[in-house]
Design an enzyme around this catalytic site. Structure first.
Site, PDB file in Angstrom:
ATOM      1  N   ARG A  64      37.024  -4.628   8.748  1.00  0.00           N
ATOM      2  CA  ARG A  64      38.006  -5.493   7.316  1.00  0.00           C
ATOM      3  C   ARG A  64      39.072  -5.943   7.936  1.00  0.00           C
ATOM      4  O   ARG A  64      39.468  -6.616   7.672  1.00  0.00           O
ATOM      5  CB  ARG A  64      38.265  -4.539   5.636  1.00  0.00           C
ATOM      6  CG  ARG A  64      35.574  -4.951   5.950  1.00  0.00           C
ATOM      7  CD  ARG A  64      35.873  -4.024   4.053  1.00  0.00           C
ATOM      8  NE  ARG A  64      35.430  -2.157   5.055  1.00  0.00           N
ATOM      9  CZ  ARG A  64      35.136  -1.465   4.210  1.00  0.00           C
ATOM     10  NH1 ARG A  64      34.664  -1.598   2.889  1.00  0.00           N
ATOM     11  NH2 ARG A  64      35.268  -0.025   4.403  1.00  0.00           N
ATOM     12  N   LYS A 175      23.812   9.811  10.766  1.00  0.00           N
ATOM     13  CA  LYS A 175      23.590  10.018   9.488  1.00  0.00           C
ATOM     14  C   LYS A 175      24.129   9.885   8.926  1.00  0.00           C
ATOM     15  O   LYS A 175      25.690   9.569   8.655  1.00  0.00           O
ATOM     16  CB  LYS A 175      23.564  11.430  10.042  1.00  0.00           C
ATOM     17  CG  LYS A 175      24.568  12.910  10.337  1.00  0.00           C
ATOM     18  CD  LYS A 175      24.443  14.166  10.657  1.00  0.00           C
ATOM     19  CE  LYS A 175      24.806  15.132   9.668  1.00  0.00           C
ATOM     20  NZ  LYS A 175      25.922  15.031   8.829  1.00  0.00           N
ATOM     21  N   ASP A 204      20.798  11.770  15.432  1.00  0.00           N
ATOM     22  CA  ASP A 204      21.381  13.318  15.391  1.00  0.00           C
ATOM     23  C   ASP A 204      21.895  13.132  16.692  1.00  0.00           C
ATOM     24  O   ASP A 204      21.566  13.732  17.534  1.00  0.00           O
ATOM     25  CB  ASP A 204      19.911  14.394  14.849  1.00  0.00           C
ATOM     26  CG  ASP A 204      20.399  15.398  14.712  1.00  0.00           C
ATOM     27  OD1 ASP A 204      21.471  16.135  15.408  1.00  0.00           O
ATOM     28  OD2 ASP A 204      19.461  16.244  13.880  1.00  0.00           O
ATOM     29  N   HIS A 205      23.403  13.992  16.692  1.00  0.00           N
ATOM     30  CA  HIS A 205      23.880  13.969  17.779  1.00  0.00           C
ATOM     31  C   HIS A 205      24.050  15.524  18.693  1.00  0.00           C
ATOM     32  O   HIS A 205      24.143  15.435  19.054  1.00  0.00           O
ATOM     33  CB  HIS A 205      25.072  13.214  17.392  1.00  0.00           C
ATOM     34  CG  HIS A 205      26.302  14.702  17.220  1.00  0.00           C
ATOM     35  ND1 HIS A 205      26.392  15.219  15.448  1.00  0.00           N
ATOM     36  CD2 HIS A 205      26.626  15.823  17.546  1.00  0.00           C
ATOM     37  CE1 HIS A 205      26.986  16.093  15.378  1.00  0.00           C
ATOM     38  NE2 HIS A 205      27.284  16.708  16.464  1.00  0.00           N
ATOM     39  N   LYS A 209      23.740  16.556  23.177  1.00  0.00           N
ATOM     40  CA  LYS A 209      23.375  17.565  23.197  1.00  0.00           C
ATOM     41  C   LYS A 209      23.073  17.834  24.731  1.00  0.00           C
ATOM     42  O   LYS A 209      21.967  18.616  24.584  1.00  0.00           O
ATOM     43  CB  LYS A 209      24.634  19.369  22.683  1.00  0.00           C
ATOM     44  CG  LYS A 209      25.221  18.504  21.202  1.00  0.00           C
ATOM     45  CD  LYS A 209      25.460  19.524  20.551  1.00  0.00           C
ATOM     46  CE  LYS A 209      26.403  19.678  19.186  1.00  0.00           C
ATOM     47  NZ  LYS A 209      27.620  19.311  20.065  1.00  0.00           N
ATOM     48  N   GLU A 243      30.574  27.555  12.061  1.00  0.00           N
ATOM     49  CA  GLU A 243      32.110  27.025  12.287  1.00  0.00           C
ATOM     50  C   GLU A 243      33.067  27.895  11.715  1.00  0.00           C
ATOM     51  O   GLU A 243      33.205  28.359  10.860  1.00  0.00           O
ATOM     52  CB  GLU A 243      31.357  25.098  11.952  1.00  0.00           C
ATOM     53  CG  GLU A 243      30.804  24.414  12.105  1.00  0.00           C
ATOM     54  CD  GLU A 243      30.471  23.208  11.724  1.00  0.00           C
ATOM     55  OE1 GLU A 243      30.772  21.874  12.558  1.00  0.00           O
ATOM     56  OE2 GLU A 243      30.390  22.962  10.390  1.00  0.00           O
ATOM     57  N   HIS A 267      20.328  18.187  11.973  1.00  0.00           N
ATOM     58  CA  HIS A 267      20.448  19.198  13.158  1.00  0.00           C
ATOM     59  C   HIS A 267      19.991  21.077  13.084  1.00  0.00           C
ATOM     60  O   HIS A 267      19.519  20.736  14.248  1.00  0.00           O
ATOM     61  CB  HIS A 267      22.717  19.963  13.493  1.00  0.00           C
ATOM     62  CG  HIS A 267      23.533  18.434  13.252  1.00  0.00           C
ATOM     63  ND1 HIS A 267      23.387  16.926  13.694  1.00  0.00           N
ATOM     64  CD2 HIS A 267      24.245  18.630  12.557  1.00  0.00           C
ATOM     65  CE1 HIS A 267      23.861  16.177  13.532  1.00  0.00           C
ATOM     66  NE2 HIS A 267      24.888  17.038  12.719  1.00  0.00           N
ATOM     67  N   LYS A 367      30.535  27.053   6.906  1.00  0.00           N
ATOM     68  CA  LYS A 367      31.962  26.546   7.587  1.00  0.00           C
ATOM     69  C   LYS A 367      32.750  27.293   7.373  1.00  0.00           C
ATOM     70  O   LYS A 367      32.678  28.637   6.417  1.00  0.00           O
ATOM     71  CB  LYS A 367      32.585  24.545   6.381  1.00  0.00           C
ATOM     72  CG  LYS A 367      31.696  24.455   6.775  1.00  0.00           C
ATOM     73  CD  LYS A 367      32.259  23.315   7.224  1.00  0.00           C
ATOM     74  CE  LYS A 367      31.186  21.622   7.027  1.00  0.00           C
ATOM     75  NZ  LYS A 367      31.348  21.396   8.861  1.00  0.00           N
TER      76      LYS A 367
HETATM   77  C1  BG6 Z   1      28.157  16.438  11.617  1.00  0.00           C
HETATM   78  C2  BG6 Z   1      28.494  17.344  10.102  1.00  0.00           C
HETATM   79  O1  BG6 Z   1      26.959  16.000  11.767  1.00  0.00           O
HETATM   80  O2  BG6 Z   1      28.073  17.772  13.123  1.00  0.00           O
HETATM   81  C3  BG6 Z   1      29.378  18.563  10.578  1.00  0.00           C
HETATM   82  O3  BG6 Z   1      28.497  15.961   9.575  1.00  0.00           O
HETATM   83  C4  BG6 Z   1      29.884  19.176  11.389  1.00  0.00           C
HETATM   84  O4  BG6 Z   1      30.355  18.870   9.391  1.00  0.00           O
HETATM   85  C5  BG6 Z   1      29.714  18.380  12.675  1.00  0.00           C
HETATM   86  O5  BG6 Z   1      30.984  19.571  11.610  1.00  0.00           O
HETATM   87  C6  BG6 Z   1      29.427  19.739  13.698  1.00  0.00           C
HETATM   88  O6  BG6 Z   1      28.992  18.681  15.119  1.00  0.00           O
HETATM   89  P1  BG6 Z   1      29.214  19.579  16.311  1.00  0.00           P
HETATM   90  O7  BG6 Z   1      28.657  19.371  17.337  1.00  0.00           O
HETATM   91  O8  BG6 Z   1      31.208  20.104  16.480  1.00  0.00           O
HETATM   92  O9  BG6 Z   1      29.117  20.848  16.378  1.00  0.00           O
END
Ligand code: BG6
Length: 516
Positions: A64, A175, A204-205, A209, A243, A267, A367
């Site tokens: 935007r 996501k 889904d990242h 990895k 985390e 994940h 977290k």
């Molecule tokens: C994301 C979550 O998909 O993955 C976050 O929304 C999380 O809350 C993150 O911190 C963790 O990803 P990575 O690659 O740092 O382990």
């Protein structure tokens, strides 16, 4: 970064991609947002360095904000300087890469904006030779996903059914894919109006990895793991995603999601299915995803009584992480001061199939824990102590194979050895493999791999709709159980391993969490 050439390190042979990307344009909706800034632009630049991208490759940022092409290029430069794993910016690569960056100002729900985009894409086809091949990346707030999908289809910017060949259209969806089973199904139905399943790439990242992809190689590329990868030899599996960070500036989103929707539904389910699945017939997208889907199908939904004992949820209070003072979750920005959203989840799941019956899978994620660490630990059954009784030897510990997803990516095998000396003393020792030292290179970022795969039309590392829906079904049942107040939310101290109830969950089975 170690710049050892591929040829001088035999372990790195074959690391360059032999796959060829067709000329194409990547349209990023949400081009001025955080994801584009931190992940997408740096990932694209790194791909430009590694050279799998064709010279015609172009990017159109849609957002935007009233940016010019040059302002968008400047933003890309800032992103790369700040977040690329390769800095400083290489002027030659930048020169070519930046010439392919363009900006289209539009509201996401304005059909006229799509008209403008369409003209721009046609121009790029003519001037840069992008051949009508288009990828649309939805990096916007999720409420725009169905709107963008719909308008791309209605305005003819995207072509339904074109997933390969020439003039292809593919859509990449970040996501969260829905908020629960029903909304995920609804979103999918909306997207299906303009895109068939083979055109939809759900990111889904974690699947991007390197260490996650290596789970399959470890299991199926070696002869000695697979025969013991089952209930006869394995006692339990523990998956930890810890985390140290809190929710940062994402209080709004997190209040709705909580740890179970944010990490477990996607994940962690992916880590679990890759660990548990049967060998696929091929590494083809559908073979792999069929096997993952079967694992999800084999997990019976938890009953209320099981939810009470087999799940734990917690929320961080205020305290210290790594010596730094941190506020409680309820004091974070955009978080309700009486919030009941969980920032920690531990649960026990059973996979009721021939391979895994009776082997619990323990998952924990939180977290503001004591360290950042993701690990899958396969804990084997203990050998009988019999032989050592009367020798004065200590109790034998179980063998553990741990796959360290991050950081210090690697694999470690714990086994028992004799301590040198006249007495029979036993000690658990580790045999370690570290990616960093063996291959001498930093693994690519997850988004690099996933963006490239989408350009190549390879959906193996993306989640198929049936996987997404089955994972939601499981998570929905747990959330429904929680809402009946059967499982209370406990506060935990930051900088620890979470609520002590999580210890009770596993100790009840005569086991303990791994000390990491
Ligand atoms: C994301 C979550 O998909 O993955 C976050 O929304 C999380 O809350 C993150 O911190 C963790 O990803 P990575 O690659 O740092 O382990």
């Amino acid at each position: 970064m170690n710049e050892t050439s591929t040829s001088s390190n035999p372990l790195r042979a074959g690391m360059r991609s032999a796959r060829t990307v067709q000329p194409c344009v990547l349209v990023i909706f949400g081009a001025t947002g955080d994801l584009t800034h931190r992940k997408l632009l740096p990932a694209l630049y790194n791909l430009a360095i590694e050279q799998p991208l064709p010279p015609q490759f172009s990017v159109v940022g849609v957002a935007r904000r009233p940016f010019s092409d040059d302002e968008f290029r400047q933003q890309a430069m800032d992103s790369i300087n700040q977040f690329s794993r390769r800095t400083p910016v290489n002027p030659n690569v930048w020169d070519t890469f930046s010439k392919g960056l363009f900006y289209c100002q539009s509201q996401f729900d304005d059909p006229e904006g799509y008209q403008k985009l369409s003209e721009m894409l046609d121009r790029l086809d003519r001037e840069r030779g992008t051949e009508g091949n288009r990828l649309f990346y939805l990096a916007t707030p999720p409420n725009f996903y169905p709107i963008i999908g719909d308008l791309l289809h209605k305005t003819g910017v995207a072509k339904r059914g074109r997933d390969q060949g020439s003039n292809f259209s593919r859509i990449i969806v970040e996501k969260p894919f829905g908020h629960d089973y029903d909304s995920a199904q609804k979103l999918n139905a909306e997207l299906n109006k303009g895109f068939s399943e083979s055109q939809i790439y759900r990111i889904d990242h974690y699947l991007g990895k390197e260490t996650v992809q290596n789970i399959m190689v470890l299991r199926f590329g070696n002869g000695f793991f697979e025969p013991v990868w089952n209930r006869r030899y394995i006692d339990n599996v523990q998956i930890t995603v810890a985390e140290t960070l809190g929710v940062g500036g994402r209080g709004d989103y997190y209040e709705e999601a909580g740890a179970i929707r944010d990490m477990i539904q996607n994940h962690m389910m992916q880590l679990m299915t890759l660990t548990a699945m049967e060998p696929p017939v091929t590494f083809g997208a559908d073979s792999v995803r069929d096997e993952k889907e079967k694992v999800l199908r084999a997990i019976p939904p938890l009953h209320d009584a099981e939810i009470t004992v087999d799940t734990v949820r917690g929320q961080y209070g205020s305290g210290y992480v790594g010596g730094e003072k941190v506020v409680a979750y309820r004091q974070e920005k955009d978080v309700d001061p009486n919030s009941h959203t969980e920032t920690y989840v531990a649960l026990k799941l059973n996979i009721e199939n021939w391979r895994w019956a009776g082997v619990p899978f323990y998952l924990r994620h939180g977290k503001r824990l004591t360290k950042r660490l993701t690990e899958i630990a396969i804990q084997f059954k203990r050998p009988p102590y019999l032989l050592f009784s009367g020798t004065g030897a200590e109790e034998i510990q179980a063998n553990v194979l741990s796959l360290r997803i991050q950081p210090n990516e690697g694999i470690s095998l714990r086994f028992t050895a004799k301590v040198p000396g006249q007495e029979m003393h036993l000690r658990a020792v580790n045999m370690d493999f570290l990616y960093g030292s063996s291959f001498g290179v930093e693994p690519p970022e997850a988004y690099e791999r996933l963006l490239l795969d989408c350009m190549l039309g390879d959906p193996t590392l993306f989640t198929r709709i049936d996987e997404t829906l089955l994972a939601w079904k499981l998570v929905d049942t747990i959330i429904a159980g929680w809402s009946k107040e059967r499982t209370s939310l406990t506060q935990y101290e930051p900088g620890t391993w979470g609520p002590k109830e999580a210890d009770h969950l596993i100790e009840r089975d005569g086991r303990t969490w791994r000390r990491l």
